[in-house]
Design a protein around this motif. Structure first.
Motif, short mmCIF file in Angstrom:
data_model
loop_
_atom_site.label_atom_id
_atom_site.label_comp_id
_atom_site.label_asym_id
_atom_site.label_seq_id
_atom_site.Cartn_x
_atom_site.Cartn_y
_atom_site.Cartn_z
N ASN A 171 0.87 -1.18 0.00
CA ASN A 171 0.00 0.00 0.00
C ASN A 171 0.90 1.23 0.00
O ASN A 171 1.73 1.37 0.90
CB ASN A 171 -0.86 -0.01 1.27
N PRO A 172 0.83 2.08 -1.02
CA PRO A 172 -0.29 2.28 -1.94
C PRO A 172 -0.14 1.70 -3.35
O PRO A 172 -1.07 1.79 -4.13
CB PRO A 172 -0.34 3.80 -2.04
N SER A 173 1.01 1.15 -3.71
CA SER A 173 1.27 0.91 -5.14
C SER A 173 0.65 -0.36 -5.68
O SER A 173 0.61 -0.56 -6.89
CB SER A 173 2.78 0.87 -5.38
N SER A 216 -1.87 -3.88 -10.79
CA SER A 216 -2.37 -4.12 -9.43
C SER A 216 -2.24 -5.61 -9.17
O SER A 216 -3.10 -6.41 -9.49
CB SER A 216 -3.84 -3.69 -9.31
N PHE A 265 -6.19 -2.03 -4.06
CA PHE A 265 -5.97 -0.70 -4.61
C PHE A 265 -5.61 -0.77 -6.10
O PHE A 265 -4.99 -1.74 -6.55
CB PHE A 265 -4.86 0.03 -3.85
N CYS A 322 -3.81 1.90 -8.81
CA CYS A 322 -3.19 3.19 -9.09
C CYS A 322 -3.30 3.50 -10.58
O CYS A 322 -3.25 2.59 -11.42
CB CYS A 322 -1.72 3.18 -8.67
N LEU A 372 -0.78 9.84 -4.61
CA LEU A 372 0.34 9.01 -4.16
C LEU A 372 1.39 9.84 -3.42
O LEU A 372 2.10 9.32 -2.57
CB LEU A 372 0.97 8.28 -5.34
N ARG A 415 -4.45 6.96 -6.29
CA ARG A 415 -4.85 5.62 -5.86
C ARG A 415 -6.35 5.55 -5.62
O ARG A 415 -6.92 6.38 -4.92
CB ARG A 415 -4.12 5.26 -4.56
N CYS A 439 -9.50 2.81 -4.29
CA CYS A 439 -9.76 1.58 -3.54
C CYS A 439 -10.95 0.86 -4.17
O CYS A 439 -12.01 1.47 -4.36
CB CYS A 439 -10.07 1.89 -2.08
#
Length: 390
Positions: free
Chosen positions: A179-181, A320, A325, A327, A356, A370, A372
């Protein structure tokens, strides 16, 4: 002598976290609520958990499990976790001395850091990273050493990590699935970290809260699989992420007995223990592994649904491989920077996302935001209808 209330004052204090303000997650969620936007910013589901799990909680409360449990967690839940880790990753942790139930993963992470980081110790974080890591290190008096993941791919750069290790390095915080990528560490990368740390005394805090959200048939490469890493690691897990109950704030830490002993010294004074009926419910619910074994397919389907819709827009999708998530590169959509774009997207299009840059100490802007996708299908479809305007 009585004090005149109008003259009473609060003493001045020096902040322990002077650079910390309201988080981007709070800001964007508030804006999403104000604008009635679809909130794809914060990382939590908008759907419920298995009713059987709720029944198990009600049953535990009715059975009288409402007083303090043992400080490290009820034995049944620790045994269930030890059995799961052994079945999935091949390493047996002793439930009595190596598994601790925590008040969520965030408490687990700060407790591990407070347990082992002394003032002046250096701790490596790989940016972009979850927003609690750096404040946790600073609260322990540690020195944050930021090493960037490779821009564009978000893979670990072991030359840079190796160059950042000094005699003062106490620990490194890693996170996979990330998280976050939404990247996932490979077996080769785990072995590279194992080899790099072998001659050192550096500890590992491994944030593995998305362990059951790895897609396309790939395995989760837990540090538990690698003896050289497991021997020096705190492994952090989350029942909230796994069972769609993030508000319950129940997690676990698995670590060798010597590390667990230090962890529990802090745990007993910053939380002491974790709510009892949830622990009993989770222990009984874990008897069936199906709910977490089917989670990769469950979230992969949502990923694919969301990605198919985004593919009809001008967003450029980044891979992903795990987490919940997605991106996207916004370069073809807007000239705005990430933070301004997320504000604009929420206000004008009615969909909230997270920049990001919020996951970097220096606010590195790569024109990536990003989303969800841990949402009901209808929520995702509604969001995609709005994003189709772009």
């Amino acid at each position: 002598m009585s004090i005149d209330p109008s003259s009473a004052r609060t003493p001045a204090i020096a902040s322990k976290l002077p650079a910390v303000g309201t988080t981007i997650f709070t800001v964007m969620s508030a804006l999403a609520a104000e604008k009635n936007a679809v909130n794809l910013g914060q990382g939590f589901p908008d759907f419920g958990c298995d009713p059987k799990l709720l029944e198990a909680v009600n049953g535990a409360m009715a059975a009288g499990h409402n007083q303090y449990p043992p400080m490290p967690g009820i034995p049944a839940l620790r045994e269930a976790m030890a059995a799961k880790i052994e079945a999935l990753y091949g390493r047996r942790y002793d439930a009595a001395s190596e598994i601790t139930v925590t008040a969520g993963a965030t408490q687990a992470i700060i407790t591990a850091i407070l347990a082992v980081v002394h003032p002046g110790d250096e701790v490596i974080v790989l940016e972009p990273c979850y927003d609690s890591y750096v404040p946790n290190i600073e609260l322990a008096g540690g020195v944050v050493v930021r090493v960037p993941l490779t821009p564009g791919t978000f893979r670990p750069d072991f030359d840079k990590i190796g160059a950042a290790i000094t005699p003062k390095t106490r620990a490194i915080v890693i996170n996979t699935p990330h998280n976050p990528s939404a990247t996932v560490w490979s077996a080769a990368e785990m072995r590279a970290l194992e080899d790099l740390l072998a001659p050192t005394e550096v500890l590992v805090i491994s944030d593995e809260v998305y362990e059951h959200m790895v897609f396309d048939g790939a395995p989760h490469e837990s540090v538990a699989r690698y003896p050289g890493l497991a021997a020096r690691s705190f492994i952090v897990g989350s029942f909230g992420k796994t069972y769609h109950v993030t508000g319950w704030k129940v997690g676990t830490v698995a670590a060798p007995a010597a590390l667990t002993a230090e962890f529990r010294k802090v745990h007993q004074f910053n939380v002491f223990t974790v709510n009892t009926p949830m622990q009993h419910a989770l222990a009984s619910y874990m008897a069936d592994p199906a709910p977490y074994l089917q989670l990769p397919a469950f979230y992969q389907r949502k990923r694919d649904l969301f990605a198919a819709g985004l593919a009809q827009t001008r967003f450029k999708l980044l891979p992903s491989a795990g987490t919940y998530f997605q991106c996207v590169d916004i370069t073809a959509v807007s000239d705005l920077g990430e933070a301004d774009f997320c504000q604009w997207l929420t206000r004008e299009i009615g969909v909230a996302a997270i920049p990001l840059s919020a996951f970097y100490g220096g606010g590195f802007d790569q024109r990536v935001v990003r989303f969800c996708f841990a949402k009901k299908d209808e929520t995702l479809v509604h969001a995609l209808e709005r994003l189709a305007k772009l």
